[in-house]
Design a protein around this motif. Structure first.
Motif, PDB file in Angstrom:
ATOM      1  N   ASP A   1      -9.295  -1.340  -0.700  1.00 51.79           N
ATOM      2  CA  ASP A   1      -7.885  -1.386  -1.113  1.00 51.79           C
ATOM      3  C   ASP A   1      -7.143  -2.493  -0.373  1.00 51.79           C
ATOM      4  OD1 ASP A   1      -8.307   0.867  -2.736  1.00 51.79           O
ATOM      5  OD2 ASP A   1      -7.766   2.242  -1.108  1.00 51.79           O
TER       6      ASP A   1
ATOM      7  N   HIS B   1      -6.399   5.425   2.036  1.00 49.96           N
ATOM      8  CA  HIS B   1      -6.706   4.027   1.729  1.00 49.96           C
ATOM      9  C   HIS B   1      -8.100   3.660   2.217  1.00 49.96           C
ATOM     10  CE1 HIS B   1      -2.330   4.303   1.693  1.00 49.96           C
ATOM     11  NE2 HIS B   1      -2.409   3.382   0.732  1.00 49.96           N
TER      12      HIS B   1
ATOM     13  N   LEU C   1       0.816  -1.212   0.000  1.00 53.39           N
ATOM     14  CA  LEU C   1       0.000   0.000   0.000  1.00 53.39           C
ATOM     15  C   LEU C   1       0.856   1.271   0.000  1.00 53.39           C
ATOM     16  CD1 LEU C   1      -2.640  -1.159   2.652  1.00 53.39           C
ATOM     17  CD2 LEU C   1      -2.938  -1.082   0.165  1.00 53.39           C
TER      18      LEU C   1
END
Length: 195
Positions: free
Chosen positions: A152, A148, A101
């Motif tokens: 995700d 985020h 991420l």
């Protein structure tokens, strides 16, 4: 049993060292010369099923004043608390997810602290570890205000978004984590959009 040492109070060499109690006592004057002796010897006993087990108690790295382990040369996984192994594996999983991420080290540390809190409250029992780790990462994303979304994280790990959401709500509620609300079309006043 005489240990060959001399008492600093009376000079007697009759010192009794008792590994079971973890102390050394002068038998002449009764002074306790040492206490809380940590024994470095390893002894084994036979179990009821014919196996062997270590006699004694492992002192974790987080306990105060104790030994921190048997050293790196000792067999991996043996001589380590289950909790330490769980935390190390969780850190590895959280780190891998955060790298996917593109989150920094501070985010990894915060998510690991959330996992540690969940582990202390026994909230990891009965849940897949990847799900708990992902929920901790999402809690960190919400508290730190990153961009985020739950989806995700769900996509990154290929886990069910609904299970992740339930785990996230359970952990954040039980741990009393103050999660700031998210800005969305439904929470933003209409006047904000300039109708």
């Amino acid at each position: 049993m005489s240990s060959g040492k001399k008492c600093k109070h009376c000079g007697s060499s009759e010192i009794e060292v008792d590994p079971a109690r973890g102390d050394a006592v002068c038998t002449n004057c009764g002074s306790v010369l040492e206490d809380s002796i940590i024994v470095a010897d390893i002894e084994f006993q036979e179990t009821a099923h014919g196996g062997a087990s270590v006699i004694g108690q492992f002192v974790s790295a987080e306990s105060k004043g104790g030994a921190s382990g048997f050293g790196r040369a000792f067999n991996s996984g043996i001589g380590q608390e289950s909790r330490e192994v769980t935390l190390r594996r969780a850190r590895d999983g959280i780190t891998a997810l955060c790298q996917q991420l593109r989150l920094n080290q501070q985010c990894i540390d915060i998510a690991c602290n959330f996992f540690k809190l969940a582990l202390m409250r026994h909230l990891t029992i009965g849940r897949p570890s990847a799900l708990t780790q992902a929920a901790c990462v999402y809690m960190m994303c919400r508290t730190e205000g990153t961009a985020h979304l739950l989806i995700d994280i769900s996509d990154a790990l290929q886990i069910c978004c609904y299970q992740l959401g339930r785990t996230y709500f359970k952990l954040s509620k039980t741990l009393c984590i103050n999660i700031p609300p998210t800005e969305s079309l439904y929470t933003t006043p209409i006047s904000h959009y300039g109708t």
